[in-house]
Design an enzyme around this catalytic site. Structure first.
Site, mmCIF file in Angstrom:
data_model
loop_
_atom_site.group_PDB
_atom_site.id
_atom_site.type_symbol
_atom_site.label_atom_id
_atom_site.label_comp_id
_atom_site.label_asym_id
_atom_site.label_seq_id
_atom_site.Cartn_x
_atom_site.Cartn_y
_atom_site.Cartn_z
ATOM 1 N N ASP A 1 4.564 79.156 33.026
ATOM 2 C CA ASP A 1 4.375 78.013 32.137
ATOM 3 C C ASP A 1 5.131 76.781 32.638
ATOM 4 O O ASP A 1 4.672 75.649 32.478
ATOM 5 C CB ASP A 1 4.838 78.362 30.724
ATOM 6 N N ASP B 1 7.969 69.605 24.493
ATOM 7 C CA ASP B 1 8.985 69.075 23.580
ATOM 8 C C ASP B 1 9.831 67.976 24.200
ATOM 9 O O ASP B 1 9.962 67.864 25.416
ATOM 10 C CB ASP B 1 9.896 70.204 23.075
ATOM 11 N N MET C 1 10.825 77.579 18.957
ATOM 12 C CA MET C 1 10.763 78.920 18.372
ATOM 13 C C MET C 1 12.097 79.643 18.548
ATOM 14 O O MET C 1 12.580 80.316 17.633
ATOM 15 C CB MET C 1 9.632 79.731 19.011
#
Length: 285
Positions: free
Chosen positions: A66, A138, A182
């Site tokens: 990712d 983010d 998270m």
């Protein structure tokens, strides 16, 4: 068609896949180019600065995890990105190594679909000049090495939301909700939901919780502290050390990231698989 290929040069599996992809594209008469670092690792002359790849290529291939895909997305702009997972979790990388060639074939045939992912845009000043960063996951403002607990003042559309005594503030997209947010206790949000989540990091206030807001809101964050330097990060990359009282404005970017979709993947299955939902703990380990 010309492909821009970006790889995680620290992973041997990614290097091997890149060589296989080079051979396949050459055999099928397709053009390709690597970013400078990837080309150096592969010892190929087909290279260009990563900032130039978007102008030269029709599509991107990301070979890594990712993190590699996030890195690629910063330069792909509107071009489609094929994410091949050679990492660990693989929330964003849609395809396995075995699915690499079929994914390329779909793009070549034009028979593919796209996941449009929203981005954040953060605006700040450096030496009197206005700068911007875009982030798919983010934007994070944290206390860094500051030894005390600073206060982060947050406004929504100019109205005070609250003052948070915390180690930092995470502003995440729905895509980024399964990343740092998270881990800090933020909710999982379904992809393509038109919301952002503001998640405090280790708040020194028992009543403070993450808050989900409409992604049309304009967020302002400033740090109330007598001194210190506070890192501003976009998708895990340091962009600036903020001074006390300095303000960062975060809003929805007009640019989206176009991820080539794997129609064989189901989001609920991804959550169950990647987060080990519903599995018994192995007491023998």
């Amino acid at each position: 068609m010309k492909f821009g290929i970006v790889i995680n040069t620290s992973r041997e599996r990614a290097i091997t896949l890149a060589r296989e992809l080079m051979a396949w594209l050459t055999e099928h008469g397709q053009d390709y180019v690597f970013d400078t670092e990837s080309a150096l690792r592969l010892q190929t002359a087909r290279t260009a600065p990563i900032e130039e790849l978007n102008k030269q290529c029709d599509a991107f291939v990301s070979l890594g995890g990712d993190g590699t895909l996030l890195f690629t997305s910063h330069y792909s702009v509107t071009k489609p990105v094929i994410g091949i997972n050679v990492g660990y979790l693989g929330f964003l990388t849609e395809f396995s190594p075995d699915e690499m060639v079929p994914a390329i074939e779909k793009v070549l045939s034009g028979n593919y679909s796209i996941h449009n992912r929203s981005q954040l845009e953060a605006t700040f000043r450096t030496d009197g000049k206005i700068e911007q960063l875009r982030a798919l996951n983010d934007v994070v403002i944290e206390k860094g090495t500051y030894p005390r607990i600073p206060t982060f003042v947050i406004k929504l559309d100019g109205e005070l939301l609250g003052s948070y005594r915390a180690d930092g503030i995470i502003i995440a997209t729905s895509t980024g909700s399964t990343a740092y947010s998270m881990s800090a206790g933020g909710p999982i949000i379904a992809p393509k939901s038109s919301v952002f989540v503001i998640t405090p990091i280790c708040p020194h206030m028992l009543t403070v919780r993450p808050i989900v807001i409409n992604d049309e809101k304009i967020i302002e964050v400033s740090i109330d502290a007598p001194d210190g330097e506070f890192p501003l990060n976009g998708d895990g990359h340091l962009r600036k050390l903020l001074a006390p009282q300095e303000t960062v404005t975060v809003k929805k970017s007009q640019q989206v990231i176009n991820l080539v979709a794997n129609e064989n993947r189901d989001y609920c299955e991804i959550l169950r698989t990647k987060l080990l939902w519903g599995r018994e703990h192995d007491s023998t380990q």
